[in-house]
Design a protein around this motif. Structure first.
Motif, PDB file in Angstrom:
ATOM      1  N   LEU A 106     -24.488 -42.459  39.434  1.00  0.00           N
ATOM      2  CA  LEU A 106     -23.390 -42.603  40.005  1.00  0.00           C
ATOM      3  C   LEU A 106     -22.540 -41.660  39.997  1.00  0.00           C
ATOM      4  CD1 LEU A 106     -22.647 -46.245  39.165  1.00  0.00           C
ATOM      5  CD2 LEU A 106     -23.822 -45.850  40.674  1.00  0.00           C
ATOM      6  N   PRO A 107     -21.784 -41.232  41.070  1.00  0.00           N
ATOM      7  CA  PRO A 107     -20.740 -40.201  40.785  1.00  0.00           C
ATOM      8  C   PRO A 107     -20.171 -40.120  39.664  1.00  0.00           C
ATOM      9  CG  PRO A 107     -20.899 -41.322  43.070  1.00  0.00           C
ATOM     10  CD  PRO A 107     -21.736 -42.087  42.436  1.00  0.00           C
ATOM     11  N   CYS A 108     -19.695 -39.080  39.240  1.00  0.00           N
ATOM     12  CA  CYS A 108     -18.990 -38.743  38.023  1.00  0.00           C
ATOM     13  C   CYS A 108     -17.683 -39.869  37.647  1.00  0.00           C
ATOM     14  CB  CYS A 108     -18.893 -37.497  37.610  1.00  0.00           C
ATOM     15  SG  CYS A 108     -17.679 -36.932  35.993  1.00  0.00           S
ATOM     16  N   ARG A 109     -16.720 -39.389  38.807  1.00  0.00           N
ATOM     17  CA  ARG A 109     -15.293 -39.732  38.557  1.00  0.00           C
ATOM     18  C   ARG A 109     -14.799 -39.625  40.056  1.00  0.00           C
ATOM     19  NH1 ARG A 109     -12.738 -40.308  33.774  1.00  0.00           N
ATOM     20  NH2 ARG A 109     -10.928 -40.408  34.942  1.00  0.00           N
ATOM     21  N   PRO A 110     -15.299 -40.629  40.953  1.00  0.00           N
ATOM     22  CA  PRO A 110     -14.720 -40.593  42.451  1.00  0.00           C
ATOM     23  C   PRO A 110     -13.453 -40.929  42.484  1.00  0.00           C
ATOM     24  CG  PRO A 110     -16.275 -42.532  41.942  1.00  0.00           C
ATOM     25  CD  PRO A 110     -16.331 -41.681  40.842  1.00  0.00           C
ATOM     26  N   ARG A 111     -12.443 -40.339  43.236  1.00  0.00           N
ATOM     27  CA  ARG A 111     -11.061 -40.885  43.568  1.00  0.00           C
ATOM     28  C   ARG A 111     -10.975 -40.547  45.088  1.00  0.00           C
ATOM     29  NH1 ARG A 111     -11.542 -42.484  39.081  1.00  0.00           N
ATOM     30  NH2 ARG A 111     -10.157 -42.272  37.487  1.00  0.00           N
TER      31      ARG A 111
ATOM     32  N   ALA B  16      -5.868 -39.681  47.020  1.00  0.00           N
ATOM     33  CA  ALA B  16      -5.546 -38.287  46.857  1.00  0.00           C
ATOM     34  C   ALA B  16      -4.317 -38.308  45.893  1.00  0.00           C
ATOM     35  CB  ALA B  16      -5.032 -37.512  48.062  1.00  0.00           C
ATOM     36  N   ASN B  17      -3.393 -39.401  45.786  1.00  0.00           N
ATOM     37  CA  ASN B  17      -2.443 -39.596  44.720  1.00  0.00           C
ATOM     38  C   ASN B  17      -2.922 -39.706  43.370  1.00  0.00           C
ATOM     39  OD1 ASN B  17      -0.432 -39.304  46.942  1.00  0.00           O
ATOM     40  ND2 ASN B  17      -0.473 -41.533  47.501  1.00  0.00           N
ATOM     41  N   LEU B  18      -4.434 -40.234  43.273  1.00  0.00           N
ATOM     42  CA  LEU B  18      -4.762 -40.111  41.821  1.00  0.00           C
ATOM     43  C   LEU B  18      -5.430 -39.295  41.426  1.00  0.00           C
ATOM     44  CD1 LEU B  18      -5.410 -44.257  42.229  1.00  0.00           C
ATOM     45  CD2 LEU B  18      -3.417 -43.303  41.143  1.00  0.00           C
ATOM     46  N   ARG B  19      -5.634 -38.194  42.028  1.00  0.00           N
ATOM     47  CA  ARG B  19      -6.690 -37.150  41.825  1.00  0.00           C
ATOM     48  C   ARG B  19      -6.041 -36.086  40.924  1.00  0.00           C
ATOM     49  NH1 ARG B  19      -9.945 -35.443  46.849  1.00  0.00           N
ATOM     50  NH2 ARG B  19     -10.893 -33.959  45.528  1.00  0.00           N
TER      51      ARG B  19
ATOM     52  N   ARG C  82      -3.799 -30.789  37.748  1.00  0.00           N
ATOM     53  CA  ARG C  82      -5.297 -30.488  37.799  1.00  0.00           C
ATOM     54  C   ARG C  82      -6.057 -31.653  38.601  1.00  0.00           C
ATOM     55  NH1 ARG C  82      -4.314 -28.091  32.765  1.00  0.00           N
ATOM     56  NH2 ARG C  82      -4.649 -25.821  32.789  1.00  0.00           N
ATOM     57  N   ASP C  83      -7.050 -31.367  39.456  1.00  0.00           N
ATOM     58  CA  ASP C  83      -7.861 -32.492  40.151  1.00  0.00           C
ATOM     59  C   ASP C  83      -8.743 -33.098  39.054  1.00  0.00           C
ATOM     60  OD1 ASP C  83      -9.247 -33.802  41.590  1.00  0.00           O
ATOM     61  OD2 ASP C  83      -9.984 -32.596  42.988  1.00  0.00           O
ATOM     62  N   ILE C  84      -8.687 -34.346  38.536  1.00  0.00           N
ATOM     63  CA  ILE C  84      -9.568 -34.931  37.584  1.00  0.00           C
ATOM     64  C   ILE C  84     -10.460 -35.960  38.418  1.00  0.00           C
ATOM     65  CG2 ILE C  84      -7.700 -35.027  35.741  1.00  0.00           C
ATOM     66  CD1 ILE C  84      -6.750 -37.832  36.445  1.00  0.00           C
ATOM     67  N   SER C  85     -10.589 -35.853  39.738  1.00  0.00           N
ATOM     68  CA  SER C  85     -11.697 -36.486  40.301  1.00  0.00           C
ATOM     69  C   SER C  85     -13.007 -35.469  40.287  1.00  0.00           C
ATOM     70  CB  SER C  85     -11.540 -36.680  41.953  1.00  0.00           C
ATOM     71  OG  SER C  85     -11.509 -35.303  42.418  1.00  0.00           O
ATOM     72  N   CYS C  86     -14.158 -36.152  40.248  1.00  0.00           N
ATOM     73  CA  CYS C  86     -15.315 -35.425  40.415  1.00  0.00           C
ATOM     74  C   CYS C  86     -16.531 -35.974  41.076  1.00  0.00           C
ATOM     75  CB  CYS C  86     -16.021 -35.205  38.917  1.00  0.00           C
ATOM     76  SG  CYS C  86     -17.564 -34.271  38.894  1.00  0.00           S
ATOM     77  N   PRO C  87     -16.971 -36.047  42.157  1.00  0.00           N
ATOM     78  CA  PRO C  87     -18.012 -36.614  42.932  1.00  0.00           C
ATOM     79  C   PRO C  87     -19.325 -36.295  42.727  1.00  0.00           C
ATOM     80  CG  PRO C  87     -17.224 -34.619  44.456  1.00  0.00           C
ATOM     81  CD  PRO C  87     -16.645 -34.545  43.000  1.00  0.00           C
ATOM     82  N   ARG C  88     -19.718 -35.617  41.676  1.00  0.00           N
ATOM     83  CA  ARG C  88     -20.911 -34.898  41.444  1.00  0.00           C
ATOM     84  C   ARG C  88     -21.734 -36.021  40.565  1.00  0.00           C
ATOM     85  NH1 ARG C  88     -21.041 -29.035  38.966  1.00  0.00           N
ATOM     86  NH2 ARG C  88     -23.176 -29.463  38.718  1.00  0.00           N
TER      87      ARG C  88
END
Length: 211
Positions: free
Chosen positions: A33-38, A41-44, A50-56
């Protein structure tokens, strides 16, 4: 003896709490699954911007695994102290487990100790984020060296319940000392995710890795 295979027995995993968002490899079945999808945009963004989302979808050998998404958000001090005192926290859990087993069984501790003995073997495993967690096989026998099965009231479900409540209750306070007067005052505990799986006599497959 071989007959202990029929005793109430579980494979339990005790994780550390979160010290901040990190890159992780999550799976559903065989799908990564994606690491940390967000999506929002307000929660990223973290408080430091810093951007704490990660789609990888991280591979097993991805060097990002375990790294903090924001080094300023991650509580490195608490993580180090958890590793240093994890053994002390485990001792608290071992002390609490018979108490919770007695409470769930409706017995006094003296009555419990006459009827059942808690035996376990554990290992510590390092996670990608550098924090250890424990895996333990925990079994119930009658007291003594005969390794006889406990009474019918002592079930795997009762053991499961006692493990979860004892792990939630276990705490170990740390704070300033003469050698470290500036150390923070913290109360260490296990993470909320305590995994407990029954080990049954008819199991003919390996337990899945949880680390």
């Amino acid at each position: 003896p071989e007959t202990v295979a029929a005793h109430p027995c579980v494979f339990a995993t005790f994780t550390a709490p979160s010290f901040g968002p990190v890159h992780s490899r999550r799976k559903r079945g065989k799908t990564v699954l994606p690491c940390r999808p967000r999506r929002d945009a307000n929660l990223r963004a973290c408080p430091h911007g810093r951007d704490i989302s990660c789609p990888r979808r991280h591979a097993k050998d991805d060097p990002l695994l375990g790294r903090a998404l924001c080094p300023d958000c991650y509580d490195y001090t608490a993580a180090v102290l958890f590793n240093a005192h994890a053994g002390d926290l485990w001792k608290r859990f071992v002390t609490y487990l018979p108490r919770h087993l007695a409470r769930h069984a409706g017995l006094t501790q003296r009555q419990l100790h006459r009827q059942v003995s808690v035996r376990f073997v554990k290992v510590a495993e390092g996670q990608a984020r550098g924090v250890i967690h424990y895996h333990a096989v925990i079994r119930l026998d009658v007291p003594g060296d005969t390794h006889q099965p406990p009474g019918p009231a002592f079930t795997t479900g009762l053991l499961d319940q006692a493990i979860r409540t004892a792990a939630a209750a276990a705490r170990f306070p740390v704070g300033p000392s003469p050698d470290h007067p500036d150390a923070p005052a913290l109360t260490l505990r296990f993470g909320a995710q305590v995994h407990v799986r029954p080990i049954r006599r008819d199991h003919n497959r390996q337990l899945p890795a949880t680390g």
